[in-house]
Design an enzyme around this catalytic site. Sequence first.
Site, PDB file in Angstrom:
ATOM      1  CG  ASP A 113       3.941   6.963   2.563  1.00  0.00           C
ATOM      2  OD1 ASP A 113       2.861   6.371   2.487  1.00  0.00           O
ATOM      3  OD2 ASP A 113       4.223   7.750   3.507  1.00  0.00           O
ATOM      4  NE  ARG A 136      -3.596   8.088   0.020  1.00  0.00           N
ATOM      5  CZ  ARG A 136      -3.060   8.169  -1.194  1.00  0.00           C
ATOM      6  NH1 ARG A 136      -3.503   9.069  -2.040  1.00  0.00           N
ATOM      7  NH2 ARG A 136      -2.084   7.384  -1.554  1.00  0.00           N
ATOM      8  CG  ASP A 180       6.044   4.890   4.961  1.00  0.00           C
ATOM      9  OD1 ASP A 180       5.703   4.920   6.164  1.00  0.00           O
ATOM     10  OD2 ASP A 180       5.456   4.230   4.095  1.00  0.00           O
TER      11      ASP A 180
END
Length: 208
Positions: free
Chosen positions: A199, A103, A202
């Site tokens: 996230d 994204r 991550d």
Amino acid sequence: MQVRVIDHPLIQHKLTLIRDVKTGPKEFRELLEEVAMLMAYEITRDLPLETTMIETPVAQCACKVLSGKKISVVPILRAGLGMVNGVLRLIPAAKVGHVGLYRDPETLMPVEYYCKLPSDIAEREIVVIDPMLATGGSSAACIELLKRKGARHIKLMCLVAAPEGIHLVNNQHPDVEIYTAAVDEKLNDHGYIVPGLGDAGDRIFGTK
Ligand SMILES: O=P(O)(O)OC[C@H]1O[C@H](OP(=O)(O)OP(=O)(O)O)[C@H](O)[C@@H]1O
Ligand SMILES: O=c1cc[nH]c(=O)[nH]1
Ligand SMILES: [Mg+2]
């Protein structure tokens, strides 16, 4: 808003641990895989069965087996990878396709960078997996790509969904059933799900 929330207590308990900012990558990965396996149990509930004759040590009997429907699991890279093994533990014969999308942090629009699918994808029941359904752009783009390749029977499995993402996928792909463990409140100004879990990529791969 059409969505199936899988609210099994084990899934909800594990999701709370996943959300917790104190949970590190190792535990995060283990929990995500476990939740994916539990969710796969629910998603495969309508798989067709057929009857076969077997012999138990006591007698002959007519028993149920899966009717050999071909399934493909398609994780959206990267974060979808964190759910693949959990799903494969329940449906080990599934073929795995990969779609790479990230994204764009400014526009929040999905950018495609990789696609490798089973050659017979058009004949398969497909489960797209990605823990996060935020704006819905990535999942909608992945489903669009799969449909361009001929796919007709697609389910979307995520962990946490925002109302915005559910609406987008419902509108663009009304034929696709969405399964999630939670529908959260909203997106923040950066397109992150609130309260969400941060996230996912991550946190799985320790990249932040
Ligand atoms: O619904 P959307 O607004 O499209 O957002 C959701 C997407 O964002 C995350 O991927 P990201 O772009 O962070 O890539 P990554 O998995 O490689 O970290 C997530 O894994 C979804 O694919
Ligand atoms: O909250 C979010 C939104 C998009 N992608 C993530 O990993 N988390
Ligand atoms: Mg990410």
